[in-house]
Enzyme design. Structure first.
Site, mmCIF file in Angstrom:
data_model
loop_
_atom_site.group_PDB
_atom_site.id
_atom_site.type_symbol
_atom_site.label_atom_id
_atom_site.label_comp_id
_atom_site.label_asym_id
_atom_site.label_seq_id
_atom_site.Cartn_x
_atom_site.Cartn_y
_atom_site.Cartn_z
ATOM 1 N N LYS A 1 4.464 0.084 -6.179
ATOM 2 C CA LYS A 1 5.563 0.573 -5.354
ATOM 3 C C LYS A 1 6.909 0.540 -6.061
ATOM 4 C CE LYS A 1 3.922 1.523 -1.318
ATOM 5 N NZ LYS A 1 3.761 2.892 -0.851
ATOM 6 N N SER B 1 -6.161 -4.584 -1.010
ATOM 7 C CA SER B 1 -6.299 -3.118 -1.050
ATOM 8 C C SER B 1 -6.936 -2.669 -2.362
ATOM 9 C CB SER B 1 -4.946 -2.438 -0.837
ATOM 10 O OG SER B 1 -4.098 -2.624 -1.952
HETATM 11 C C1 LIG Z 1 -0.860 -3.535 -1.723
HETATM 12 C C2 LIG Z 1 -0.772 -2.111 -1.317
HETATM 13 N N1 LIG Z 1 -1.879 -1.372 -1.401
HETATM 14 C C3 LIG Z 1 -1.881 -0.069 -1.025
HETATM 15 C C4 LIG Z 1 -0.737 0.530 -0.520
HETATM 16 C C5 LIG Z 1 -0.799 1.963 -0.091
HETATM 17 O O1 LIG Z 1 -0.138 2.822 -0.997
HETATM 18 P P1 LIG Z 1 0.469 4.187 -0.496
HETATM 19 O O2 LIG Z 1 1.607 3.864 0.417
HETATM 20 O O3 LIG Z 1 0.911 4.896 -1.725
HETATM 21 O O4 LIG Z 1 -0.618 4.907 0.237
HETATM 22 C C6 LIG Z 1 0.441 -0.220 -0.409
HETATM 23 C C7 LIG Z 1 1.634 0.377 0.156
HETATM 24 O O5 LIG Z 1 2.610 -0.276 0.453
HETATM 25 C C8 LIG Z 1 0.422 -1.572 -0.826
HETATM 26 O O6 LIG Z 1 1.530 -2.331 -0.736
#
Ligand SMILES: Cc1ncc(COP(=O)(O)O)c(C=O)c1O
Length: 318
Positions: free
Chosen positions: A49, A283
């Site tokens: 991010k 995630s």
């Molecule tokens: C740890 C983590 N994984 C996945 C995501 C998802 O990414 P995106 O917002 O680009 O879909 C985020 C988004 O904040 C995140 O902080």
């Protein structure tokens, strides 16, 4: 002494991106195909991010949407806030992060250390700490709108701002194509705002329309795939918010959807740490689990979204 002068970045913002790509050959041992992982946790704020924080702020500066010294506000699960805290500290903008109390405490402490003001929004009575639901997010959204109006602030607005898409369509996706010579068959990504998926998928499809792009979401609320939200209180922090429409996603770039359970994601993150020495979060574990479902016979690429250090207060690590 004949040192060859190498360049020195003018700030930490300059070193966001250009992360390494690593083959996960131990996890895929005995399987046909390759699994490649882009180490986004090596960014200064330890997540992908940072890229969107820089792009959103620099696009807004270039377009005159952000005034010198204006307060920046964002609703964040922590990673975007950390990226914005870094970019705002370097560029001299006050930054307010609005976050649901359901997210892990490490994130709040890190943002505060980086000079951000962190506003914590209580969860719904039925919600649990460590499990941020769509309802919790709605409460945080109301608080965010109020603060933006009160402080005449610039809202980074990661769910809508094109900087989120552009960070990945201009950089993350093309970096992967350059690192692999374009030799990839599939990409899968756990969606929060959908910005990483959308930007990378756009870059991949522009290069070669047959590269398959899959959205990963919690099996218990696979709403993007058109399923029901049977349990919005999943463990996969950073996404899976039960939102039917993510404005940044171009549906014509979606080849399919993969639902992953909490248990599968946790097992994926633990294997990644124990077998590959890559310490990531929930995630990323979901991305690993999804990639393994796609794998036989393909070269699959995923993002290592953030660092496992951000989850030390959870039971991901015992
Ligand atoms: C740890 C983590 N994984 C996945 C995501 C998802 O990414 P995106 O917002 O680009 O879909 C985020 C988004 O904040 C995140 O902080």
């Amino acid at each position: 002494m004949g040192f060859q002068t190498t360049c020195c970045a003018s700030s930490v913002v300059e070193v966001i991106g250009e992360t390494p790509l690593v083959e996960l050959a131990r996890i895929t041992k005995g399987l046909e195909g390759r699994l490649l992982a882009k180490l986004e946790y090596l960014n200064p704020g330890h997540s992908k991010k940072d890229r969107i924080a820089r792009q959103i702020i620099e696009d807004a500066e270039a377009e005159g949407r952000l005034e010198h010294g204006q307060t920046v506000v964002e609703l964040t699960s922590g990673n975007t806030g950390t990226g914005l805290a870094i970019v705002c500290a370097v560029k001299g903008y006050p930054f307010v992060a609005v976050m649901s109390k359901g997210n892990s405490a490490e994130r709040m402490r890190m943002m505060r250390a980086l000079g951000a003001e962190v506003v914590l929004v209580p969860q719904l009575p039925e919600s649990q700490v460590g499990q941020v639901s769509g309802g919790d997010l709605e409460l945080a959204e109301e608080a965010t709108q109020q603060i933006v109006a009160e402080r005449k602030a610039f809202r980074a607005d990661q769910f809508h701002d094109s900087g989120n898409f552009r960070a990945h369509s201009l950089h993350t996706g093309p970096e992967i194509l350059a690192q692999t010579g374009g030799a990839i068959d599939a990409f899968c990504d756990f969606a929060g705002t959908g910005g990483s998926f959308a930007g990378c998928a756009a870059a991949f499809k522009k290069y070669n329309a047959s590269i398959e792009c899959y959205i990963v979401e919690p099996a218990s609320c696979a709403v993007l795939a058109g399923g029901p939200a049977t349990n919005p209180n999943h463990r996969l922090q950073g996404g899976g918010y039960s939102m039917h429409d993510l404005p940044l996603i171009q549906r014509e770039h979606v080849d399919g959807y993969i639902g992953i359970s909490d248990e599968e994601a946790i097992a994926g993150a633990r294997r990644l740490a124990a077998e590959e020495g890559i310490f990531a979060g929930f995630s990323t574990g979901a991305n690993i689990a999804a990639a393994l479902k796609l794998l036989p016979g393909k070269t699959v690429v995923i993002l290592i979204n953030d660092s496992g250090m951000k989850y030390l207060s959870t039971d991901l690590w015992k």
